[in-house]
Design an enzyme around this catalytic site. Sequence first.
Site, PDB file in Angstrom:
ATOM      1  N   LYS A 121     -23.654   6.458  22.784  1.00 40.44           N
ATOM      2  CA  LYS A 121     -22.489   5.813  22.177  1.00 40.44           C
ATOM      3  C   LYS A 121     -22.822   5.455  20.743  1.00 40.44           C
ATOM      4  O   LYS A 121     -23.994   5.281  20.404  1.00 40.44           O
ATOM      5  CB  LYS A 121     -22.129   4.531  22.939  1.00 40.44           C
ATOM      6  CG  LYS A 121     -20.697   4.093  22.766  1.00 40.44           C
ATOM      7  CD  LYS A 121     -19.761   4.801  23.720  1.00 40.44           C
ATOM      8  CE  LYS A 121     -18.319   4.372  23.517  1.00 40.44           C
ATOM      9  NZ  LYS A 121     -17.465   4.871  24.623  1.00 40.44           N
TER      10      LYS A 121
HETATM   11  P1  NAD Z   1      -7.548   2.583  20.976  1.00 40.01           P
HETATM   12  O1  NAD Z   1      -8.149   2.140  19.704  1.00 40.01           O
HETATM   13  O2  NAD Z   1      -6.696   3.788  21.000  1.00 40.01           O
HETATM   14  O3  NAD Z   1      -6.706   1.381  21.619  1.00 40.01           O
HETATM   15  C1  NAD Z   1      -7.242   0.117  21.867  1.00 40.01           C
HETATM   16  C2  NAD Z   1      -6.111  -0.799  22.301  1.00 40.01           C
HETATM   17  O4  NAD Z   1      -6.648  -2.064  22.680  1.00 40.01           O
HETATM   18  C3  NAD Z   1      -5.094  -1.059  21.186  1.00 40.01           C
HETATM   19  O5  NAD Z   1      -3.792  -1.118  21.738  1.00 40.01           O
HETATM   20  C4  NAD Z   1      -5.514  -2.437  20.680  1.00 40.01           C
HETATM   21  O6  NAD Z   1      -4.468  -3.142  20.032  1.00 40.01           O
HETATM   22  C5  NAD Z   1      -5.932  -3.088  21.990  1.00 40.01           C
HETATM   23  N1  NAD Z   1      -6.776  -4.275  21.827  1.00 40.01           N
HETATM   24  C6  NAD Z   1      -7.892  -4.395  21.070  1.00 40.01           C
HETATM   25  N2  NAD Z   1      -8.351  -5.665  21.134  1.00 40.01           N
HETATM   26  C7  NAD Z   1      -7.517  -6.331  21.963  1.00 40.01           C
HETATM   27  C8  NAD Z   1      -7.452  -7.656  22.436  1.00 40.01           C
HETATM   28  N3  NAD Z   1      -8.365  -8.557  22.070  1.00 40.01           N
HETATM   29  N4  NAD Z   1      -6.452  -8.006  23.287  1.00 40.01           N
HETATM   30  C9  NAD Z   1      -5.527  -7.093  23.665  1.00 40.01           C
HETATM   31  N5  NAD Z   1      -5.535  -5.820  23.249  1.00 40.01           N
HETATM   32  C10 NAD Z   1      -6.508  -5.451  22.412  1.00 40.01           C
HETATM   33  O7  NAD Z   1      -8.772   2.720  21.989  1.00 40.01           O
HETATM   34  P2  NAD Z   1      -8.832   3.563  23.351  1.00 40.01           P
HETATM   35  O8  NAD Z   1      -9.452   4.857  23.049  1.00 40.01           O
HETATM   36  O9  NAD Z   1      -7.521   3.479  24.054  1.00 40.01           O
HETATM   37  O10 NAD Z   1      -9.939   2.724  24.153  1.00 40.01           O
HETATM   38  C11 NAD Z   1      -9.591   1.581  24.942  1.00 40.01           C
HETATM   39  C12 NAD Z   1     -10.721   1.338  25.930  1.00 40.01           C
HETATM   40  O11 NAD Z   1     -10.914   2.507  26.732  1.00 40.01           O
HETATM   41  C13 NAD Z   1     -12.089   1.048  25.294  1.00 40.01           C
HETATM   42  O12 NAD Z   1     -12.803   0.164  26.142  1.00 40.01           O
HETATM   43  C14 NAD Z   1     -12.759   2.409  25.322  1.00 40.01           C
HETATM   44  O13 NAD Z   1     -14.165   2.326  25.287  1.00 40.01           O
HETATM   45  C15 NAD Z   1     -12.253   2.930  26.652  1.00 40.01           C
HETATM   46  N6  NAD Z   1     -12.332   4.378  26.800  1.00 40.01           N
HETATM   47  C16 NAD Z   1     -11.721   5.213  25.916  1.00 40.01           C
HETATM   48  C17 NAD Z   1     -11.806   6.596  26.108  1.00 40.01           C
HETATM   49  C18 NAD Z   1     -11.090   7.568  25.216  1.00 40.01           C
HETATM   50  O14 NAD Z   1     -11.102   8.769  25.541  1.00 40.01           O
HETATM   51  N7  NAD Z   1     -10.471   7.157  24.142  1.00 40.01           N
HETATM   52  C19 NAD Z   1     -12.536   7.100  27.187  1.00 40.01           C
HETATM   53  C20 NAD Z   1     -13.134   6.223  28.083  1.00 40.01           C
HETATM   54  C21 NAD Z   1     -13.010   4.860  27.874  1.00 40.01           C
END
Ligand code: NAD
Length: 427
Positions: A121
């Site tokens: 990561k």
């Molecule tokens: P992203 O940046 O597209 O979206 C993140 C979302 O979380 C946004 O809507 C943001 O406003 C919200 N957020 C951030 N801080 C917040 C808070 N304190 N309270 C409420 N909402 C909050 O990111 P993503 O890619 O959707 O990732 C989200 C989660 O999923 C992370 O934990 C990431 O590690 C995990 N994840 C993502 C992927 C991927 O393919 N993108 C894969 C596996 C896991």
Amino acid sequence: MTNTNEKTAARLSYAKSDAPSPWATYLVQVERVAPYLGNLARWVETLRHPKRTMIVDVPIEMDDGVVRHFEGFRVQHNLSRGPGKGGVRFHPQVTLDETMALAAWMTIKTAAMDLPFGGAKGGIRVDPFMLSQNELEKLTRRYTSEISMIIGPQKDIPAPDVNTNAQVMAWMMDTYSMQMGFTASGVVTGKPLHLGGSLGRVKATGRGVFVTGREAASRIGLALEGARVCIQGFGNVGSSAAELFAYNGARIVAIQDQWGTLIDEAGIDVKALVATSHQTKGIGGSPANNEAFWDTPCDILILAALESQMTPDRARRTTAKMVLEGANGPTLPGADDILSDRNILVMPDVICNAGGVTVSYFEWVQDFSSFFWSENEINARLDTLMVEALRKIWACADRNSISLRTATYVIACERILTARQERGLYP
Ligand code: NAD
């Protein structure tokens, strides 16, 4: 559900740590799996140490001429089963501790899905919303250059995570390729389609959340038609999952992102919200810290934002029948126990959000073979692999009377530690 031994070992461990750091949460999870590993337990210590951590200084000249320095990280937690795999996060709260935990969860996740990868990561401590597009590109390129000696299609393959996307991956791929002197499309996944990206990748993590949620709902006899769903996080993962649940008849009654909270018992129009939230900053509504989100009556709670969001207090209050961990590490160990005691099913991150890395694997394979699959093929293969992985995890949980999280760790750790044992220690 969690048995007493699991809880006692873990309570001892997390009581020792002062703050619920993501790495401390991960260590508790490893502690819980150790009693189920038989002879392989002698290798479990390897999972408590990241193989390689890199801290880099990322200086860029801002648009106003000022030179600013940002701190970046790349952690390779374990490479026993193949090259490192894991996203890159741009966020003001990125730390080494967090990146180590996120890398470790990737080790468990890729093994749980039986993908030929280890776990890695990366991230930069930065608020990307404060940067211009030009500054963001410079930051991405300099960071890529700084970590270029440890990444590569056969070494470690980054992907998007919080606040990074296909454009950021395109800059990473281009920077690495310029340094190598040839186009190395396999160095990152989650790229734009015409640069070797895969159909289905953008929505793959949300699709995986839906697939595991659908399987869990069927297992506990919950109909998706009419089920009430609350979602924290409306980015890549949260919005894609929301669309699929809504499409399958569920009612999305509350959504929270970092800018606001929407609660509507009649159901939120997800399609319309996806369109407007791309134009405006976030979903709007009442303030983001609105605790009413956690009290909104629901059947399914999807956590798709950041770590440590499900606290013991929120675990006591939620009315959900199941919690789907779209985010990595959203549940603190103390909250995990409360949910378990309350018979609330938790679909752990290490399987629930594995759809993204699975389609990243498909992308990597397609890049190597220069032969691209249709979206239907990708979605169907993803569904099949996730259902099969979950079937094995559920059988392990039933056999040992353990939580789905510990069962996922059992299956993953058996694969990782067997590889470790068979490779032996060098020299
Ligand atoms: P992203 O940046 O597209 O979206 C993140 C979302 O979380 C946004 O809507 C943001 O406003 C919200 N957020 C951030 N801080 C917040 C808070 N304190 N309270 C409420 N909402 C909050 O990111 P993503 O890619 O959707 O990732 C989200 C989660 O999923 C992370 O934990 C990431 O590690 C995990 N994840 C993502 C992927 C991927 O393919 N993108 C894969 C596996 C896991």
